[in-house]
Design a protein around this motif. Structure first.
Motif, PDB file in Angstrom:
ATOM      1  N   TYR A   1      -4.457 -25.624 -64.653  1.00 23.78           N
ATOM      2  CA  TYR A   1      -4.573 -26.876 -63.906  1.00 23.78           C
ATOM      3  C   TYR A   1      -4.355 -26.707 -62.404  1.00 23.78           C
ATOM      4  CZ  TYR A   1      -4.986 -29.068 -68.437  1.00 23.78           C
ATOM      5  OH  TYR A   1      -5.433 -29.434 -69.689  1.00 23.78           O
ATOM      6  N   HIS A   2      -4.578 -25.507 -61.900  1.00 22.60           N
ATOM      7  CA  HIS A   2      -4.653 -25.260 -60.453  1.00 22.60           C
ATOM      8  C   HIS A   2      -3.425 -25.726 -59.691  1.00 22.60           C
ATOM      9  CE1 HIS A   2      -8.884 -24.595 -61.358  1.00 22.60           C
ATOM     10  NE2 HIS A   2      -8.874 -25.763 -61.976  1.00 22.60           N
ATOM     11  N   LEU A   3      -2.256 -25.529 -60.267  1.00 19.52           N
ATOM     12  CA  LEU A   3      -1.046 -25.982 -59.591  1.00 19.52           C
ATOM     13  C   LEU A   3      -0.984 -25.479 -58.155  1.00 19.52           C
ATOM     14  CD1 LEU A   3       1.808 -27.213 -59.608  1.00 19.52           C
ATOM     15  CD2 LEU A   3       2.648 -25.038 -60.422  1.00 19.52           C
ATOM     16  N   ASN A   4      -1.411 -24.231 -57.937  1.00 18.46           N
ATOM     17  CA  ASN A   4      -1.216 -23.654 -56.613  1.00 18.46           C
ATOM     18  C   ASN A   4      -2.152 -24.215 -55.565  1.00 18.46           C
ATOM     19  OD1 ASN A   4       0.917 -22.120 -57.509  1.00 18.46           O
ATOM     20  ND2 ASN A   4      -0.462 -20.538 -58.306  1.00 18.46           N
ATOM     21  N   ASP A   5      -3.119 -25.041 -55.977  1.00 20.82           N
ATOM     22  CA  ASP A   5      -3.954 -25.690 -54.986  1.00 20.82           C
ATOM     23  C   ASP A   5      -3.334 -26.990 -54.493  1.00 20.82           C
ATOM     24  OD1 ASP A   5      -6.639 -24.338 -54.490  1.00 20.82           O
ATOM     25  OD2 ASP A   5      -6.364 -24.099 -56.642  1.00 20.82           O
ATOM     26  N   CYS A   6      -2.270 -27.390 -55.111  1.00 21.34           N
ATOM     27  CA  CYS A   6      -1.608 -28.628 -54.678  1.00 21.34           C
ATOM     28  C   CYS A   6      -0.895 -28.368 -53.360  1.00 21.34           C
ATOM     29  CB  CYS A   6      -0.594 -29.063 -55.734  1.00 21.34           C
ATOM     30  SG  CYS A   6       0.561 -30.298 -55.142  1.00 21.34           S
ATOM     31  N   PHE A   7      -1.192 -29.177 -52.331  1.00 23.29           N
ATOM     32  CA  PHE A   7      -0.500 -28.975 -51.056  1.00 23.29           C
ATOM     33  C   PHE A   7       0.564 -30.042 -50.818  1.00 23.29           C
ATOM     34  CE2 PHE A   7      -4.765 -30.546 -49.300  1.00 23.29           C
ATOM     35  CZ  PHE A   7      -4.409 -31.878 -49.404  1.00 23.29           C
ATOM     36  N   GLU A   8       0.995 -30.669 -51.893  1.00 27.61           N
ATOM     37  CA  GLU A   8       2.180 -31.527 -51.870  1.00 27.61           C
ATOM     38  C   GLU A   8       2.039 -32.708 -50.928  1.00 27.61           C
ATOM     39  OE1 GLU A   8       5.580 -29.008 -51.341  1.00 27.61           O
ATOM     40  OE2 GLU A   8       4.809 -27.545 -52.778  1.00 27.61           O
ATOM     41  N   CYS A   9       0.839 -33.278 -50.875  1.00 26.89           N
ATOM     42  CA  CYS A   9       0.619 -34.388 -49.959  1.00 26.89           C
ATOM     43  C   CYS A   9       1.334 -35.644 -50.440  1.00 26.89           C
ATOM     44  CB  CYS A   9      -0.863 -34.668 -49.810  1.00 26.89           C
ATOM     45  SG  CYS A   9      -1.611 -35.334 -51.296  1.00 26.89           S
TER      46      CYS A   9
END
Ligand code: FMN
Ligand code: FMN
Ligand code: FMN
Ligand code: RBF
Ligand code: SF4
Ligand code: SF4
Ligand code: SF4
Ligand code: SF4
Ligand code: FES
Lengths: 350, 454, 193, 208, 219
Positions: free
Chosen positions: B414-422
């Protein structure tokens, strides 16, 4: 000036919606439909809706207490389940059976899977499907709308003694001199006798049917309010209605003498309340943008399929339950393409 | 929707899809001109106020320093020097609280009261005469880091990786966070320096054009910039729809030039360089004179302060002092460094203003939508977060996995590492699930696991 | 729809009289292999395949048995022939398509003699299906089994992340889910009639 | 399983409760669900299965020294299929009605893994007498489970038990219980009941 | 069962293959013997059961019949029923139609003299118990078939709405199942024609009852 005490991580702002607020508004939006149902079917509809709501909320409350957890009725979702369940049962449905359906709704349909947020099927429909399989005759026994004595007396089957079979309604109808009422809903008339019902009547809802399913106009209006408040996913409603309309249009064009018009399909039976209030139950519907459309289309197509070619004259309930069952798969298959994904793949290849 | 050939995003009002619309709340400060405050008595200068290795002090305890003088040097390439923000004496070098929480080694500078505080350091350079490599060195010497918040050393971003070439520079003036107006005022008041800085960036990177991107709620800034642009300029300004997080570089790239920055890469992978307005303005101001970063504009705002405004303050100004000046006297409020969506709460009022800090936000008790006040529910799969995530992730599924502690599938499937915590997902979640917090925990747990494995 | 037609028989075995949900055949693999969607997909393929093979074998074999008037040996012959046929086909697949074998591999021997397979053979014999009808029946039954298995696996995967009450853990959860699916499939009753 | 030498009560009761093939080992579920819509069908199916269990257990045990290891499963299947075919004919001869109600499920006893499992795990390692006693226990355990379902389903679903009316005249039957979903629900109900029962027993054991 | 099945098939020939084949063969012979024995032993009982079941069905649709005889009509067997005086009461005919769940197979008694149906029984159905299965034993529904006129097309009407001799009162709540019975009877029209033709032909050169048996009956 002392040091700040609130240490928390971002974001520090929150949108305006909360679960209990959304649920509460859905209950509000259901109120006009309840009211119309009572106007139309009288006292029996009133006690039916009240029984379902009370038993649903009560079941949830006592189950929580039994497990030593704080009660969760405050999130209002059990109330929705109850009201909706009342609205999709026939007005003459015996109260004890409605209570059984309510317990099944909350017990098996919701709490068994872990309560709010974890149920995989629409709880209200679990209850109704159970009742339909258990009490097949009472749940397909219809009474006429706008019977003149509806505010003076109950339909005789309403207060059937618990666990007993309901009485035959024919003597009652004869006494009320309801002539010519075949006990059939517009859908049954269509399916078995190819008799059409005026669309205006269907739209306003002065026909026989489940307590709250008859007025497609009112349901649509209440749905519009919720969609406007962003408390309901209009894409689900739109895809259910569009797919049902298109699918039934194909057959209608082929043979208008046998197959109903798309307008009839949309306004008759439980399609409208199903599409607006039951297919949109967030917990049991997909979350992805594409998934939602696929889910809605399954409901529309399966409903029409069952109505036109199945043994039953109505299929919304089964269609939604089937789509609920397919929801995890739909979610899996329609994961959104994330920002920046495709090119990377190409790059890897190159 | 990804269709670069047609660039569909242009049809949809020229922006990215998804995102949210929190109340802007810029009215507190957006019309307030930038105001210079007097110097505080003492400055606190953490040696690591940027991303990368901490700087190495060049001064001893008790040493006198002059405003603008380098007082710490860069330790390697991904590091920057530090300049004295005021004339005074280094009274101590010790551990001090920082915005990020842990105490860090800091220089304590006692400002000489009554000093004229002139900047004496720096000499004019002929930028055109320098080679790009020399310019990168010159940029490092200014101590410039991303003033948009990440505080990543700017000269590193100017070193284009092998095989990439930058054709377009994007200047990020979106300032999509509610409340903050630093960049807005800079664009309005210092448009000339901004454009100057833009041209320097273009030259260093060899870019053919530059686009200054801002949001439609800052049309006065657009006018101000347009004023200083030449006819047929290679620099242009463009206002894109107001939406959070328009300012994230990935979203901006999509909105301004219709390019998607591939997952796991930098803007340079698609020929872009993205810089914040404040960074660029300082670039325009500092580079020609070879000076260092010694001050910055900070928006102090929110209903919790009496005199909100945009203030120019020396780096190292303690928050307590600044808040006092702005009329914050309340009981312990809700103090956020940065914007409400991405900024963090500060643990101590002794934390100083650092290079990356563009705003101080004070909310009052009753606005505090804290987790204790907002009842948390299980996820009801409403999909609001899915419709909000600008990266088109599935925060709903991520949240459910995180709830059960299944961190690895979050990254793998689920591409957690693409989350930039916006924070868009947490913002919209009606169940008040602390999604971003979950994701941070998951990421750090995964990182630890990787670290342990290797 | 003509009750004996290919599509009617297919639809009947696929949705209306679904092997698992309406006829209760193949419950063990249904409950056992529906934990993960991926496994379920492969299992579904394998079952469909084995059903096809055994249906055709049973069809041929039954003709022989009828010809030699040995119907009383039907059961014994069916089970022996189906088991061997699947074994042979398995060896052939292993030889010619290792990828396919990897997908179906471990499931093939597991299902050779479960009751869905034998049930299929017995039902088609009892209903005196023709060759084409057998084809429709086995494909429909396989597709129906796969559909039920996939739906079940999806639900169970999703519920892995749920706060299930203690009572609902283990087999009871699967059975209630199966009951719900079966309830939902009742909507298809009489389809095409 | 290392076969205990001495025969004791456990040989018999094992299958009844502690290792009940349905409720504990979850085996042979198809017939459990399919033919339990009436108690009569459940009983007939249970007895037919018991018959096959006993006969095949006896024969396998007799022949256990003769059959080489390599062909044992093939032999067991043939033996089981033989007895199933016999049971099939016997039921037809006894009552056509029962035969029609049970449908193909009699013949499907062949693939019921309880039987093969018992042949493999018990009968092939024990003497004929023990094998028969154990098989009887297992068979009765299976029959018991079938009856548990059959009784509930018939009484609630039709108001009758073994075809005789047991509920008051005005009782409304819950037809779902004789329909397929009811089968799943009732089995789930029994499993949960037994699980709760076991849990309570364990708790008591801990406190005691 | 996986390894079990595999074992069974792979048979590594360690002991002498003759012994393996021999054992299997021996068991197969034993098994064959047992099966054949049972088959032979139960055969009369099974046949009697089947005959009785059939007769019960035939007698139930031909009230008063005590003896029945099969009559072969091209491709389909019908049964003639005779009363105590050995007068032919009528014929029992089979038909089927799709019901709510699956096929509904019925047997009905046809009186060619009066062109009426005089009885009906359901041979096979999987209609919902308590609902659709009322077609099997609901006396009110069966009353429809005591004298149903089939000289014209049969019609199923709502419960209680029957006015004509060719109409069937449906079961309320089980319209589909009731329709299936009506449909099955309509489908039998062609067969009835043939029976009628046969019957008329039979009557013209009728000498005695045995004629019938000689022509089409089978022992
Ligand atoms: C090793 C490394 C190399 C980087 N190289 C570049 C680069 O070439 N171009 C660029 O624009 N940014 C580069 N960055 C900075 C990031 O793109 C980004 O600007 C920074 O992480 C902060 O971004 P944010 O404020 O959007 O979170 C680099 C960062 C790291 C850690
Ligand atoms: C969610 C999010 C929102 C952002 N919004 C802005 C913004 O409004 N303005 C801005 O300049 N940078 C914003 N950034 C940072 C940019 O992505 C990027 O790092 C920055 O523009 C690079 O410039 P700098 O290195 O000069 O700071 C945002 C980053 C994220 C992750
Ligand atoms: C669980 C269930 C079982 C049903 N079984 C039958 C059935 O056996 N026969 C039948 O005709 N209709 C059956 N129905 C269909 C409904 O009763 C249907 O509404 C009815 O056939 C319409 O007839 P009515 O117009 O007389 O109410 C069943 C419906 C459900 C939900
Ligand atoms: C738009 C909307 C529709 C809903 N529809 C249903 C419904 O059809 N049935 C139901 O039991 N609950 C419904 N709920 C309530 C709630 O989602 C439901 O009780 C949860 O499924 C319980 O976990 C609805 C809620 C919303 C917001
Ligand atoms: S620092 Fe905050 S407000 Fe400024 S641009 Fe970035 S996200 Fe927007
Ligand atoms: S915080 Fe991460 S998951 Fe949430 S919206 Fe932003 S990018 Fe998406
Ligand atoms: S917004 Fe919150 S409740 Fe809605 S799907 Fe996302 S995580 Fe679940
Ligand atoms: S043999 Fe296989 S299919 Fe049959 S019960 Fe055992 S595990 Fe289930
Ligand atoms: S699959 Fe196990 S008994 Fe049917």
């Amino acid at each position: 000036m002392s040091d700040p005490v609130h240490l928390k991580t971002s974001p520090h702002l929150r949108g305006a919606h909360s679960v209990d607020k959304i649920m509460r508004h859905v209950v509000y939006a259901l109120m006009p439909i309840c009211l119309f149902s009572i106007v139309q079917f009288g006292l029996s509809a009133l006690v039916l809706i009240l029984t379902c709501t009370a038993v649903c909320v009560g079941t949830e409350h006592f189950a929580c207490r039994l497990n030593g957890r704080p009660t969760t009725v405050g999130d209002w979702s059990a109330a929705i389940t109850g009201v909706l369940l009342g609205l999709i049962l026939p007005p003459s449905f015996p109260l004890w059976m409605a209570a059984v359906a309510s317990v099944v709704s909350i017990g098996i349909g919701k709490l068994f899977f872990g309560g709010l947020g974890f149920n995989v099927f629409n709880p209200a429909l679990v209850g109704r499907a159970f009742a339909q399989a258990a009490f097949t005759v009472p749940i397909t026994t219809w009474t006429p709308a706008m019977a003149h004595a509806r505010f003076k007396e109950f339909i005789p089957s309403t207060f059937t003694f618990p666990f007993a079979a309901p009485p035959d309604l024919r003597p009652w109808m004869e006494r009320l001199q309801i002539d010519g009422f075949t006990g059939a809903t517009p859908l049954a008339l269509m399916k078995f006798d190819y008799v059409d019902t005026e669309s205006a009547k269907l739209f306003v809802g002065t026909v026989a049917g489940s307590a709250g399913e008859t007025s497609s106009m009112l349901i649509l209006l209440c749905g519009l309010y919720l969609a406007y408040r962003k408390m309901l996913n209009w894409k689900i409603v739109a895809s259910v209605l569009a797919s049902a309309a298109v699918f039934s249009w194909i057959f209608w064009v082929k043979d208008p003498s046998v197959y109903p018009t798309p307008l009839f399909t949309l306004t008759s039976g439980g399609l409208m309340i199903g599409a607006v209030f039951m297919a949109t139950d967030m917990v049991s519907s997909p979350v992805t943008p594409l998934g939602v459309v696929i889910y809605g289309s399954i409901i529309g197509v399966v409903t029409v399929m069952i109505r036109l070619f199945g043994g039953l004259n109505e299929g919304v309930m089964y269609a939604i339950l089937l789509a609920n069952a397919a929801t995890p798969l739909i979610n899996n298959l329609t994961q959104p393409r994330i920002y920046g994904a495709v090119r990377r793949k190409k790059e890897v290849k190159a | 929707m990804h269709l670069s050939a047609f660039n569909l995003s242009q049809f949809f009002g020229g922006t990215f899809s998804h995102g949210i619309h929190p109340a802007e709340n810029k009215h507190f400060t957006e019309a307030k001109p930038i105001e210079r405050l007097p110097f505080p008595a003492q400055l606190v200068l953490p040696l690591s106020m940027h991303a990368g290795k901490p700087s190495v002090p060049l001064v001893r305890k008790g040493q006198e320093v002059v405003r603008g003088e380098p007082i710490a040097r860069a330790d390697g390439f991904v590091s920057v020097p530090l300049h004295a923000p005021a004339t005074g004496v280094i009274s101590d070098i010790r551990l001090m609280p920082s915005a990020r929480g842990p105490r860090v080694m800091s220089l304590i500078l006692d400002v000489y009261p009554g000093d004229p505080q002139e900047v004496l350091y720096g000499a004019p350079v002929e930028l055109d005469a320098l080679s790009p490599k020399e310019i990168v060195q010159a940029v490092q010497d200014t101590g410039l880091v991303g003033l948009g918040g990440a505080a990543f050393p700017t000269h590193v971003k100017l070193t284009v990786p092998e095989g990439c070439s930058i054709d377009t520079v994007l200047i990020n003036g979106c300032e999509c966070e509610p409340f903050l107006t630093t960049d807005h005022r800079l664009m309005v008041e210092q448009a000339a320096d901004l454009v100057k800085g833009t041209r320097i960036l273009m030259r260093v990177l060899g870019a053919k054009r530059a686009v200054i991107g801002t949001e439609t709620n800052k049309m006065d800034a657009v006018a101000a910039i347009q004023n200083v642009l030449l006819p047929n300029d290679t620099v242009s300004v463009k206002a894109v729809p107001t939406k959070y997080p328009q300012g994230a570089e990935k979203m901006l790239a999509k909105a301004l030039v219709g390019r998607e920055i591939p997952s796991g890469t930098f803007p340079s992978a698609v020929g872009l360089g993205v810089f914040n307005v404040a960074t660029t303005t300082q670039m325009g101001q500092l580079m020609p004179m070879q000076r260092g970063v010694i001050e910055r504009v900070v928006t102090v705002t929110g209903p919790g302060v009496k005199r909100p405004g945009n203030y120019i303050v020396p780096i190292g100004t303690p928050i307590r002092w600044l808040l006092n000046r702005c009329g914050f006297d309340g009981p312990a409020g809700h103090l956020i460094m940065g914007g409400p969506m991405m900024g963090g709460t500060v643990s101590s009022l002794d934390t100083p203003i650092t290079k990356g800090c563009g705003g101080l936000l004070v909310l009052t008790e009753h606005q505090l939508t804290s987790e204790e006040q907002m009842k948390r529910y299980p996820c009801i799969s409403c999909g609001a977060c899915v419709d909000a995530c600008p990266m088109h992730l599935n925060p709903c599924e991520l949240g459910r996995l995180a709830y059960k502690g299944q961190y690895e599938p979050m990254a793998e499937r689920y591409h957690l590492n693409d989350c930039f915590e916006c924070g868009s997902c947490s913002y919209v979640c009606p169940a008040a699930i602390p999604l971003v917090q979950y994701f941070r925990i998951a990421k750090s747990s995964n990182r630890e696991k990787v670290a342990k494995a290797s | 729809m003509n009750p004996g037609s290919f599509s009617a028989i297919f639809l009947d075995a696929f949705l209306i009289n679904n092997f698992v949900l309406a006829l209760f055949l193949g419950i063990c693999p249904f409950l056992g292999v529906s934990g993960k969607v991926k496994t379920a997909g492969n299992m579904g393929m394998a079952v469909t395949f084995v059903m096809l093979v055994s249906s055709l074998c049973a069809f041929g074999l039954n003709h022989l048995l009828v010809k030699f008037e040995l119907e009383f040996l039907r059961l014994i012959c069916f089970i022996a022939v189906i088991a061997s046929a699947v074994q042979l086909v398995e060896m052939a697949i292993k030889r010619f398509s290792p990828t396919l074998f990897r997908a179906l591999g471990i499931f093939l021997p597991l299902i050779t003699t479960n009751c869905a397979i034998l049930g299929l053979a017995l039902f088609q014999t009892a209903r005196e299906y023709s060759f084409v009808q057998c084809l429709a029946f086995s494909l429909g039954a396989g597709a129906g089994f796969s559909l039920a298995l996939l739906l079940m696996a999806g639900l169970r995967e999703k519920l892995e992340l749920a706060d299930l009450p203690g009572l609902a853990r283990g087999a009871a959860l699967s059975l209630i889910l199966a009951g719900m699916l079966s309830l939902a499939f009742m909507g298809f009753a009489g389809l095409g009639g | 399983m290392s076969a205990p030498e001495k025969m004791n009560l456990q040989t018999f009761t094992q299958g009844l409760w502690k290792e009940n093939p349905v409720f504990v080992m979850m085996l042979g579920l198809c017939p459990v669900l399919a033919v339990t819509n009436t108690a009569m069908n459940a009983l007939a199916m249970g007895l037919a299965t018991t018959f096959v269990l006993i006969c095949s257990g006896f024969l396998v045990s007799l022949l256990r020294k003769v059959i080489p290891k390599q062909v044992r499963i093939a032999s067991y299947i043939i033996i089981i299929a033989t007895f199933v075919t016999m049971a099939d004919y016997l039921i037809q001869a006894i009552s056509l009605e029962v035969y029609q109600a049970l449908g193909a499920f009699i013949q499907l006893i062949v693939v019921n893994c309880i039987i093969l499992g018992r042949a493999e795990a018990y009968a092939s390692k024990n003497g004929p007498l023990k094998a028969v006693v154990n098989a009887t226990g297992m068979g009765l355990g299976f029959t018991f489970a079938l009856l548990c379902l059959g009784v509930v389903r018939e009484v609630l679903g039709g108001g009758t038990l073994f075809g005789m009316q047991v509920m008051p005249d005005r009782f409304q039957p819950w037809s779902i219980f004789v329909l397929p979903p009811g089968g799943f629900f009732v089995l789930a109900f029994w499993l949960m009941l037994f699980a709760a029962f076991e849990e309570r027993k364990q708790k008591k054991g801990v406190t005691a | 069962m996986s390894d079990i099945a595999q074992d069974a098939m792979e048979l590594p020939p360690q002991p002498s293959p003759f012994r393996l084949v021999g054992t299997l063969g021996g068991i197969a012979v034993l098994s064959g013997l047992l099966v054949v024995m049972t088959y032979q032993w139960t055969k009369p009982a099974i046949e009697r059961n089947q005959r009785e079941a059939l007769e019960r069905a035939v007698f139930s649709v031909l009230p008063g019949a005590v003896r029945s005889e099969p009559v072969e009509m091209t491709g389909q067997t019908v049964f003639a029923g005779f009363d105590e005086a050995d007068r032919r009461i009528g014929f029992a005919l089979e038909s089927e139609a799709r019901g709510y769940q699956d096929l509904v197979r019925i047997l009905y008694g046809f009186d060619p003299d009066r062109q009426k149906i005089i009885g009906m029984t359901v041979l096979q159905s999987t209609e919902t118990p308590g609902l659709g299965d009322k077609i099997i034993r609901d006396p009110a529904f069966h009353a429809n078939f005591e004298a149903l006129d089939v000289s014209r097309e049969v019609e199923v009407v709502k419960s209680g709405a029957k006015t004509e001799a060719w109409q069937i009162d449906g079961i309320s709540g089980a319209t589909v199942s009731s329709q299936a019975v009506g449909q099955a009877i309509r489908r039998g029209a062609e067969l009835r024609e043939r029976v009628l033709a046969f019957y008329r032909g039979d009557q013209t050169n009728r000498t005695d009852q045995t004629n019938l048996t000689e022509r089409g009956g089978q022992p």
